[in-house]
Design a protein around this motif. Structure first.
Motif, PDB file in Angstrom:
ATOM      1  N   SER A 186       0.834  -1.202   0.000  1.00 33.46           N
ATOM      2  CA  SER A 186       0.000   0.000   0.000  1.00 33.46           C
ATOM      3  C   SER A 186       0.868   1.252   0.000  1.00 33.46           C
ATOM      4  CB  SER A 186      -0.923   0.000   1.224  1.00 33.46           C
ATOM      5  OG  SER A 186      -1.834  -1.077   1.168  1.00 33.46           O
ATOM      6  N   THR A 187       1.964   1.221   0.752  1.00 32.54           N
ATOM      7  CA  THR A 187       2.894   2.352   0.771  1.00 32.54           C
ATOM      8  C   THR A 187       3.466   2.610  -0.606  1.00 32.54           C
ATOM      9  OG1 THR A 187       3.472   1.894   3.078  1.00 32.54           O
ATOM     10  CG2 THR A 187       5.031   3.219   1.791  1.00 32.54           C
ATOM     11  N   TYR A 188       3.816   1.536  -1.301  1.00 30.83           N
ATOM     12  CA  TYR A 188       4.406   1.663  -2.638  1.00 30.83           C
ATOM     13  C   TYR A 188       3.478   2.394  -3.602  1.00 30.83           C
ATOM     14  CZ  TYR A 188       5.981   0.167  -7.264  1.00 30.83           C
ATOM     15  OH  TYR A 188       6.372   0.154  -8.576  1.00 30.83           O
ATOM     16  N   LEU A 189       2.173   2.149  -3.471  1.00 34.81           N
ATOM     17  CA  LEU A 189       1.221   2.800  -4.373  1.00 34.81           C
ATOM     18  C   LEU A 189       0.812   4.190  -3.899  1.00 34.81           C
ATOM     19  CD1 LEU A 189      -1.238  -0.073  -5.392  1.00 34.81           C
ATOM     20  CD2 LEU A 189       0.621   0.909  -6.721  1.00 34.81           C
ATOM     21  N   SER A 190       0.855   4.430  -2.596  1.00 32.47           N
ATOM     22  CA  SER A 190       0.300   5.681  -2.075  1.00 32.47           C
ATOM     23  C   SER A 190       1.324   6.808  -1.959  1.00 32.47           C
ATOM     24  CB  SER A 190      -0.334   5.434  -0.705  1.00 32.47           C
ATOM     25  OG  SER A 190       0.618   4.987   0.232  1.00 32.47           O
ATOM     26  N   PHE A 191       2.621   6.502  -1.896  1.00 32.94           N
ATOM     27  CA  PHE A 191       3.584   7.581  -1.694  1.00 32.94           C
ATOM     28  C   PHE A 191       3.757   8.445  -2.939  1.00 32.94           C
ATOM     29  CE2 PHE A 191       6.605   5.174  -4.134  1.00 32.94           C
ATOM     30  CZ  PHE A 191       7.586   6.087  -4.524  1.00 32.94           C
ATOM     31  N   PHE A 192       3.535   7.870  -4.124  1.00 28.63           N
ATOM     32  CA  PHE A 192       3.791   8.603  -5.366  1.00 28.63           C
ATOM     33  C   PHE A 192       2.876   9.814  -5.537  1.00 28.63           C
ATOM     34  CE2 PHE A 192       2.694   9.193  -9.876  1.00 28.63           C
ATOM     35  CZ  PHE A 192       3.920   9.664 -10.343  1.00 28.63           C
ATOM     36  N   PRO A 193       1.540   9.673  -5.454  1.00 29.66           N
ATOM     37  CA  PRO A 193       0.710  10.875  -5.629  1.00 29.66           C
ATOM     38  C   PRO A 193       0.967  11.929  -4.570  1.00 29.66           C
ATOM     39  CG  PRO A 193      -0.627   9.014  -4.908  1.00 29.66           C
ATOM     40  CD  PRO A 193       0.707   8.471  -5.264  1.00 29.66           C
ATOM     41  N   VAL A 194       1.272  11.512  -3.334  1.00 31.92           N
ATOM     42  CA  VAL A 194       1.562  12.487  -2.286  1.00 31.92           C
ATOM     43  C   VAL A 194       2.851  13.235  -2.598  1.00 31.92           C
ATOM     44  CG1 VAL A 194       2.082  12.773   0.166  1.00 31.92           C
ATOM     45  CG2 VAL A 194       0.305  11.179  -0.547  1.00 31.92           C
ATOM     46  N   THR A 195       3.863  12.515  -3.065  1.00 35.01           N
ATOM     47  CA  THR A 195       5.132  13.165  -3.403  1.00 35.01           C
ATOM     48  C   THR A 195       4.952  14.194  -4.513  1.00 35.01           C
ATOM     49  OG1 THR A 195       6.347  11.147  -2.793  1.00 35.01           O
ATOM     50  CG2 THR A 195       7.515  12.765  -4.139  1.00 35.01           C
ATOM     51  N   VAL A 196       4.317  13.787  -5.594  1.00 36.38           N
ATOM     52  CA  VAL A 196       4.149  14.684  -6.745  1.00 36.38           C
ATOM     53  C   VAL A 196       3.268  15.879  -6.369  1.00 36.38           C
ATOM     54  CG1 VAL A 196       3.238  14.857  -9.088  1.00 36.38           C
ATOM     55  CG2 VAL A 196       4.502  12.820  -8.391  1.00 36.38           C
ATOM     56  N   GLY A 197       2.161  15.625  -5.681  1.00 39.30           N
ATOM     57  CA  GLY A 197       1.275  16.718  -5.294  1.00 39.30           C
ATOM     58  C   GLY A 197       1.916  17.668  -4.308  1.00 39.30           C
ATOM     59  N   MET A 198       2.686  17.114  -3.375  1.00 36.66           N
ATOM     60  CA  MET A 198       3.331  17.951  -2.367  1.00 36.66           C
ATOM     61  C   MET A 198       4.422  18.817  -2.993  1.00 36.66           C
ATOM     62  SD  MET A 198       2.849  18.478   0.820  1.00 36.66           S
ATOM     63  CE  MET A 198       3.627  19.132   2.293  1.00 36.66           C
ATOM     64  N   VAL A 199       5.169  18.264  -3.925  1.00 36.32           N
ATOM     65  CA  VAL A 199       6.188  19.066  -4.621  1.00 36.32           C
ATOM     66  C   VAL A 199       5.528  20.225  -5.357  1.00 36.32           C
ATOM     67  CG1 VAL A 199       7.865  19.046  -6.515  1.00 36.32           C
ATOM     68  CG2 VAL A 199       7.876  17.213  -4.824  1.00 36.32           C
ATOM     69  N   LYS A 200       4.439  19.935  -6.035  1.00 41.86           N
ATOM     70  CA  LYS A 200       3.704  20.993  -6.739  1.00 41.86           C
ATOM     71  C   LYS A 200       3.192  22.042  -5.761  1.00 41.86           C
ATOM     72  CE  LYS A 200       1.573  22.834 -10.318  1.00 41.86           C
ATOM     73  NZ  LYS A 200       2.292  23.458 -11.435  1.00 41.86           N
ATOM     74  N   GLY A 201       2.672  21.595  -4.623  1.00 42.33           N
ATOM     75  CA  GLY A 201       2.142  22.534  -3.641  1.00 42.33           C
ATOM     76  C   GLY A 201       3.212  23.373  -2.987  1.00 42.33           C
ATOM     77  N   LEU A 202       4.348  22.768  -2.655  1.00 42.38           N
ATOM     78  CA  LEU A 202       5.431  23.524  -2.026  1.00 42.38           C
ATOM     79  C   LEU A 202       6.024  24.567  -2.966  1.00 42.38           C
ATOM     80  CD1 LEU A 202       7.251  20.625  -0.122  1.00 42.38           C
ATOM     81  CD2 LEU A 202       5.853  22.435   0.882  1.00 42.38           C
ATOM     82  N   ARG A 203       5.935  24.328  -4.251  1.00 44.29           N
ATOM     83  CA  ARG A 203       6.459  25.278  -5.230  1.00 44.29           C
ATOM     84  C   ARG A 203       5.395  26.263  -5.725  1.00 44.29           C
ATOM     85  NH1 ARG A 203       9.981  20.958  -8.925  1.00 44.29           N
ATOM     86  NH2 ARG A 203      11.796  20.872  -7.525  1.00 44.29           N
ATOM     87  N   SER A 204       4.175  26.165  -5.187  1.00 47.30           N
ATOM     88  CA  SER A 204       3.084  27.006  -5.681  1.00 47.30           C
ATOM     89  C   SER A 204       3.128  28.463  -5.236  1.00 47.30           C
ATOM     90  CB  SER A 204       1.741  26.396  -5.261  1.00 47.30           C
ATOM     91  OG  SER A 204       1.608  26.381  -3.842  1.00 47.30           O
ATOM     92  N   PRO A 205       3.746  28.818  -4.087  1.00 43.96           N
ATOM     93  CA  PRO A 205       3.741  30.240  -3.704  1.00 43.96           C
ATOM     94  C   PRO A 205       4.411  31.122  -4.746  1.00 43.96           C
ATOM     95  CG  PRO A 205       4.351  28.885  -1.824  1.00 43.96           C
ATOM     96  CD  PRO A 205       4.327  27.987  -3.014  1.00 43.96           C
ATOM     97  N   ASP A 206       3.844  32.298  -4.919  1.00 41.64           N
ATOM     98  CA  ASP A 206       4.391  33.243  -5.885  1.00 41.64           C
ATOM     99  C   ASP A 206       5.801  33.652  -5.484  1.00 41.64           C
ATOM    100  OD1 ASP A 206       4.640  36.335  -6.876  1.00 41.64           O
ATOM    101  OD2 ASP A 206       3.387  35.148  -8.235  1.00 41.64           O
ATOM    102  N   ALA A 243      -4.227   8.850  -2.957  1.00 39.43           N
ATOM    103  CA  ALA A 243      -3.329   7.907  -2.296  1.00 39.43           C
ATOM    104  C   ALA A 243      -4.079   6.887  -1.459  1.00 39.43           C
ATOM    105  CB  ALA A 243      -2.334   8.679  -1.424  1.00 39.43           C
ATOM    106  N   ILE A 244      -5.146   7.313  -0.771  1.00 38.74           N
ATOM    107  CA  ILE A 244      -5.830   6.363   0.107  1.00 38.74           C
ATOM    108  C   ILE A 244      -6.613   5.328  -0.710  1.00 38.74           C
ATOM    109  CG2 ILE A 244      -8.011   7.648   0.436  1.00 38.74           C
ATOM    110  CD1 ILE A 244      -7.649   6.886   3.462  1.00 38.74           C
ATOM    111  N   ALA A 245      -7.116   5.740  -1.868  1.00 39.41           N
ATOM    112  CA  ALA A 245      -7.764   4.757  -2.748  1.00 39.41           C
ATOM    113  C   ALA A 245      -6.731   3.793  -3.320  1.00 39.41           C
ATOM    114  CB  ALA A 245      -8.507   5.482  -3.874  1.00 39.41           C
ATOM    115  N   ALA A 246      -5.550   4.317  -3.679  1.00 42.38           N
ATOM    116  CA  ALA A 246      -4.476   3.451  -4.176  1.00 42.38           C
ATOM    117  C   ALA A 246      -3.978   2.513  -3.087  1.00 42.38           C
ATOM    118  CB  ALA A 246      -3.329   4.304  -4.705  1.00 42.38           C
ATOM    119  N   ALA A 247      -3.943   2.993  -1.844  1.00 37.10           N
ATOM    120  CA  ALA A 247      -3.520   2.142  -0.731  1.00 37.10           C
ATOM    121  C   ALA A 247      -4.473   0.977  -0.536  1.00 37.10           C
ATOM    122  CB  ALA A 247      -3.419   2.972   0.549  1.00 37.10           C
ATOM    123  N   LEU A 248      -5.757   1.209  -0.723  1.00 40.52           N
ATOM    124  CA  LEU A 248      -6.744   0.131  -0.617  1.00 40.52           C
ATOM    125  C   LEU A 248      -6.512  -0.918  -1.697  1.00 40.52           C
ATOM    126  CD1 LEU A 248      -9.300  -1.068   0.659  1.00 40.52           C
ATOM    127  CD2 LEU A 248     -10.647   0.375  -0.868  1.00 40.52           C
TER     128      LEU A 248
END
Length: 313
Positions: A186-206, A243-248
């Motif tokens: 479940s970790t293998y499938l769920s970490f990827f969307p969190v990583t990609v989304g979090m990188v996008k979010g951390l770089r989102s501030p102007d 991620a939680i759907a992928a973890a399931l």
């Protein structure tokens, strides 16, 4: 004949108005379209059950004597081992395995759902934490960005059905069994969307906001805590829903090669061994409902967090 006072409570307009307003709101909202789609799916499912089970059931009726079309259709909807069970058969199976048996019994669907949910939740927590740590590392390290990010993307091209037995065998060889191997899948499938989304979010501030933080002598840590993390919350929760759907899915796939005594994956495997298609479909519907509830729960947490932090709930 006395004239009706139209302004009187309970008169024609006053009585029908709320009903009409409710109907208009339902038509404009999401409830009506969803209900229409569900009705179409339900009708199509019953028709497909007739088509898929027709040959087998009509052959049985022919051996017993003459039959009518109505009897044939009824037989396709009540077959003991149908190719495609009717929806009411699946509902009856779910009711029988959740209400008529003890929740702790291996025959209970609640028991199997809880086993799968345990590994799902553990894998989701580990995957989300890993994804956030990797995202922060990629944000502040150009080396990790250039070297690690391509491998993270490439890792998701490996079929989970191929890698799951390998993970189970390797972990069993070092004495790790039970809940953890399924959680790691479940970790293998769920970490990827969190990583990609979090990188996008951390770089989102102007860029201007980042420069403003520097003018206030804010270091990387304060900029992360005060600016980048709050800005990344919408991206994070959107990724966590995926991620939680992928973890399931990972937990169910991880149960297939383990030979475990519990879990929805085990339920699916047992149903396929013994040709119990109703059991298979009841496990599938239960998994789908679980996924919807888990995504809904993440959405509730998202609204609470965003409302508390001043974002849009």
């Amino acid at each position: 004949m006395a004239m009706i006072d139209l302004a009187e409570p309970g008169a024609a307009i006053g009585y029908r108005g709320p009903v009409r307003r409710f109907a208009r709101r339902a038509a404009r909202g999401r409830a009506f379209p969803v209900a229409v789609v569900c009705a179409v799916i339900l009708v199509g499912w019953y028709l497909a059950a007739v088509f898929m089970n027709w040959q087998t059931e009509t052959e049985k009726l022919a051996r017993a004597g003459d039959y009518t079309t109505g009897q044939a259709i009824s037989a396709t909807w009540s077959a003991e081992r149908p190719v495609l069970p009717a929806p009411y058969q699946i509902v009856a199976e779910i009711y029988k395995t959740t209400v008529d048996v003890r929740p702790t019994s291996p025959r209970s669907l609640i028991f199997h759902a809880w086993v799968t949910l345990s590994s799902t939740f553990l894998g989701f927590v580990i995957g989300s934490a890993l994804g956030m740590v990797l995202a922060i590392g990629i944000l502040y390290s150009r080396t990790l960005d250039k070297s690690l990010m391509p491998w993270i993307i490439t890792s998701q091209t490996i079929p989970i059905l191929a890698i799951a037995p390998m993970i189970i065998v390797v972990l069993n060889s070092i004495g790790v069994s039970g809940l953890l191997p399924k959680a790691f899948i479940s970790t293998y499938l769920s970490f990827f969307p969190v990583t990609v989304g979090m990188v996008k979010g951390l770089r989102s501030p102007d860029r201007m906001l980042v420069d403003l933080m520097r003018t206030y002598s804010a270091g990387p840590l304060k900029t992360l805590l005060k600016l980048r993390l709050p800005a990344s919350m919408p991206f994070l929760f959107t990724s966590m829903k995926i991620a939680i759907a992928a973890a399931l899915v990972g937990a169910i796939v991880g149960e297939l090669p383990t030979g475990a005594q519990g879990g929805l994956g085990t339920r699916l495997l047992a149903g396929s061994y013994y040709g119990q298609t109703i059991q298979i479909w009841s496990a599938l519907i239960t998994a789908a409902v679980m996924a919807g509830v888990l995504v809904w729960a993440v959405g509730l947490v998202e609204r609470a967090v965003l409302a508390r932090s001043g974002g849009r709930p």
